[in-house]
Design a protein around this motif. Structure first.
Motif, PDB file in Angstrom:
ATOM      1  N   VAL A   1      -2.982   3.046 -10.927  1.00 10.00           N
ATOM      2  CA  VAL A   1      -2.945   2.906  -9.286  1.00 10.00           C
ATOM      3  C   VAL A   1      -3.846   3.403  -8.442  1.00 10.00           C
ATOM      4  O   VAL A   1      -3.783   1.911  -7.388  1.00 10.00           O
ATOM      5  CB  VAL A   1      -1.440   3.922  -8.751  1.00 10.00           C
ATOM      6  CG1 VAL A   1      -0.996   4.045  -7.758  1.00 10.00           C
ATOM      7  CG2 VAL A   1      -0.785   4.236 -10.633  1.00 10.00           C
ATOM      8  N   GLU A   2      -4.811   4.335  -8.186  1.00  7.45           N
ATOM      9  CA  GLU A   2      -5.877   4.364  -7.989  1.00  7.45           C
ATOM     10  C   GLU A   2      -7.325   2.804  -7.346  1.00  7.45           C
ATOM     11  O   GLU A   2      -7.141   2.498  -6.332  1.00  7.45           O
ATOM     12  CB  GLU A   2      -6.512   5.454  -8.018  1.00  7.45           C
ATOM     13  CG  GLU A   2      -6.194   6.667  -7.808  1.00  7.45           C
ATOM     14  CD  GLU A   2      -7.119   8.283  -9.095  1.00  7.45           C
ATOM     15  OE1 GLU A   2      -8.135   7.453  -8.861  1.00  7.45           O
ATOM     16  OE2 GLU A   2      -6.647   8.745  -8.432  1.00  7.45           O
ATOM     17  N   ASP A   3      -6.946   2.148  -7.958  1.00  9.06           N
ATOM     18  CA  ASP A   3      -7.215   1.324  -8.447  1.00  9.06           C
ATOM     19  C   ASP A   3      -7.018  -0.158  -7.424  1.00  9.06           C
ATOM     20  O   ASP A   3      -7.043  -1.089  -6.815  1.00  9.06           O
ATOM     21  CB  ASP A   3      -8.155   0.242  -9.538  1.00  9.06           C
ATOM     22  CG  ASP A   3      -8.775   0.697 -10.546  1.00  9.06           C
ATOM     23  OD1 ASP A   3      -9.647   2.218  -9.581  1.00  9.06           O
ATOM     24  OD2 ASP A   3      -9.251   0.744 -11.838  1.00  9.06           O
ATOM     25  N   ARG A   4      -5.618   0.106  -8.072  1.00 13.60           N
ATOM     26  CA  ARG A   4      -4.953  -0.850  -6.772  1.00 13.60           C
ATOM     27  C   ARG A   4      -4.685  -1.101  -5.314  1.00 13.60           C
ATOM     28  O   ARG A   4      -4.990  -1.683  -4.496  1.00 13.60           O
ATOM     29  CB  ARG A   4      -3.194  -1.299  -7.300  1.00 13.60           C
ATOM     30  CG  ARG A   4      -3.533  -1.714  -8.727  1.00 13.60           C
ATOM     31  CD  ARG A   4      -1.477  -2.188  -8.778  1.00 13.60           C
ATOM     32  NE  ARG A   4      -0.456  -0.702  -9.171  1.00 13.60           N
ATOM     33  CZ  ARG A   4      -0.472  -0.552 -10.401  1.00 13.60           C
ATOM     34  NH1 ARG A   4      -0.903  -0.640 -11.066  1.00 13.60           N
ATOM     35  NH2 ARG A   4       0.355   0.493 -10.284  1.00 13.60           N
ATOM     36  N   ILE A   5      -5.005   0.686  -5.063  1.00 15.82           N
ATOM     37  CA  ILE A   5      -4.143   1.174  -3.778  1.00 15.82           C
ATOM     38  C   ILE A   5      -5.995   0.137  -3.307  1.00 15.82           C
ATOM     39  O   ILE A   5      -6.249   0.571  -2.302  1.00 15.82           O
ATOM     40  CB  ILE A   5      -4.496   2.296  -3.593  1.00 15.82           C
ATOM     41  CG1 ILE A   5      -2.638   2.633  -3.786  1.00 15.82           C
ATOM     42  CG2 ILE A   5      -4.993   3.385  -2.243  1.00 15.82           C
ATOM     43  CD1 ILE A   5      -2.415   4.262  -4.122  1.00 15.82           C
ATOM     44  N   TYR A   6      -7.235   0.525  -3.567  1.00 15.03           N
ATOM     45  CA  TYR A   6      -8.076   0.193  -3.365  1.00 15.03           C
ATOM     46  C   TYR A   6      -8.310  -1.435  -3.247  1.00 15.03           C
ATOM     47  O   TYR A   6      -8.837  -1.678  -1.883  1.00 15.03           O
ATOM     48  CB  TYR A   6      -9.394   0.829  -4.335  1.00 15.03           C
ATOM     49  CG  TYR A   6     -11.134   0.483  -3.722  1.00 15.03           C
ATOM     50  CD1 TYR A   6     -11.275   0.604  -3.226  1.00 15.03           C
ATOM     51  CD2 TYR A   6     -11.426  -1.245  -4.322  1.00 15.03           C
ATOM     52  CE1 TYR A   6     -12.894   0.593  -2.528  1.00 15.03           C
ATOM     53  CE2 TYR A   6     -12.441  -1.782  -3.867  1.00 15.03           C
ATOM     54  CZ  TYR A   6     -13.617  -0.556  -2.955  1.00 15.03           C
ATOM     55  OH  TYR A   6     -14.272  -0.971  -2.863  1.00 15.03           O
ATOM     56  N   GLU A   7      -8.244  -1.944  -3.967  1.00 22.48           N
ATOM     57  CA  GLU A   7      -7.705  -3.023  -3.565  1.00 22.48           C
ATOM     58  C   GLU A   7      -7.014  -3.275  -2.941  1.00 22.48           C
ATOM     59  O   GLU A   7      -6.988  -4.298  -1.636  1.00 22.48           O
ATOM     60  CB  GLU A   7      -7.343  -4.259  -5.153  1.00 22.48           C
ATOM     61  CG  GLU A   7      -7.850  -3.773  -6.584  1.00 22.48           C
ATOM     62  CD  GLU A   7      -7.234  -4.702  -7.585  1.00 22.48           C
ATOM     63  OE1 GLU A   7      -6.166  -4.919  -7.008  1.00 22.48           O
ATOM     64  OE2 GLU A   7      -7.807  -4.389  -8.878  1.00 22.48           O
ATOM     65  N   ILE A   8      -5.963  -3.426  -2.456  1.00 13.66           N
ATOM     66  CA  ILE A   8      -4.912  -3.721  -0.879  1.00 13.66           C
ATOM     67  C   ILE A   8      -5.496  -3.398  -0.223  1.00 13.66           C
ATOM     68  O   ILE A   8      -5.861  -4.035   0.931  1.00 13.66           O
ATOM     69  CB  ILE A   8      -3.806  -2.793  -1.904  1.00 13.66           C
ATOM     70  CG1 ILE A   8      -2.836  -3.473  -2.884  1.00 13.66           C
ATOM     71  CG2 ILE A   8      -2.548  -2.900   0.488  1.00 13.66           C
ATOM     72  CD1 ILE A   8      -1.488  -2.729  -3.248  1.00 13.66           C
TER      73      ILE A   8
ATOM     74  N   LEU B   1       1.004  -1.248  -0.135  1.00 16.43           N
ATOM     75  CA  LEU B   1      -0.126   0.409  -0.444  1.00 16.43           C
ATOM     76  C   LEU B   1       1.230   1.529  -0.086  1.00 16.43           C
ATOM     77  O   LEU B   1       0.437   1.906  -1.176  1.00 16.43           O
ATOM     78  CB  LEU B   1      -1.278  -0.397   1.168  1.00 16.43           C
ATOM     79  CG  LEU B   1      -1.455   1.375   1.214  1.00 16.43           C
ATOM     80  CD1 LEU B   1      -2.996   1.783   0.032  1.00 16.43           C
ATOM     81  CD2 LEU B   1      -2.506   1.589   2.548  1.00 16.43           C
ATOM     82  N   ALA B   2       1.816   1.448   0.966  1.00 20.98           N
ATOM     83  CA  ALA B   2       3.027   2.475   1.079  1.00 20.98           C
ATOM     84  C   ALA B   2       3.588   2.396  -0.434  1.00 20.98           C
ATOM     85  O   ALA B   2       3.628   3.910  -0.989  1.00 20.98           O
ATOM     86  CB  ALA B   2       3.804   2.382   1.987  1.00 20.98           C
TER      87      ALA B   2
END
Length: 159
Positions: A142-149, A122-123
């Motif tokens: 990138v925002e989608d990956r952050i949401y998933e994490i 996440l970081a």
């Protein structure tokens, strides 16, 4: 005339021998310097806690310490901390003026490795998002990956 040809062949052979010797010497020196650079990088990381960055024209030297050495180092630190807690070491009065005696806190429960890994990911993704915003690149992926994490972290925290 044959003396000139013979002498030329000797000269050429000596040049080839010298070239082989020079190649071997350069390779050996290169390996010595790389080994020294690796040791300096290890020392720098151990002393300052961050990797030593090479100068900008250097792009081929990529040294990263192994995870095994970190695990061993953490185990040694934990065992020495445990030993310090069990048998407090007296500090001479002269040394008390120079430094304070560190107080050892009780060890907290070991965090879940999965959660720690997700927090690191996440970081990293948040840093990527900041860089993408600064450079004006699209940030949706990138925002989608952050949401998933973050979702995975929420689920891992409930169990």
């Amino acid at each position: 005339m044959s003396d000139v040809i013979t002498e030329y062949k000797k000269w050429k052979q000596q040049g080839e021998d010298l070239q082989v010797q020079a190649k071997q010497a350069m390779e050996a020196r290169y390996h010595e310097l790389l080994a020294e650079a690796v040791q300096i990088a290890k020392d720098y990381r151990a002393d300052f806690g961050e990797p030593l960055k090479p100068p900008s024209p250097i792009t081929a030297f990529r040294y990263k310490g192994s995870a095994k050495s970190k695990a061993k180092k953490a185990a040694v630190e934990r065992s020495t901390a445990k030993n310090l807690r069990e048998v407090p070491q007296p500090v001479p009065s002269a040394a008390k003026n120079l430094r304070e005696v560190p107080q050892t806190a009780p060890l907290a429960a070991k965090p879940n490795a999965e959660i720690v890994g997700l927090q690191k990911r996440l970081a990293t993704e948040k840093k990527k998002l900041d860089k993408a915003k600064l450079s004006g690149k699209p940030t949706k992926a990138v925002e989608d990956r952050i949401y998933e994490i973050e979702d995975e972290l929420r689920l891992a925290g409930q169990t």
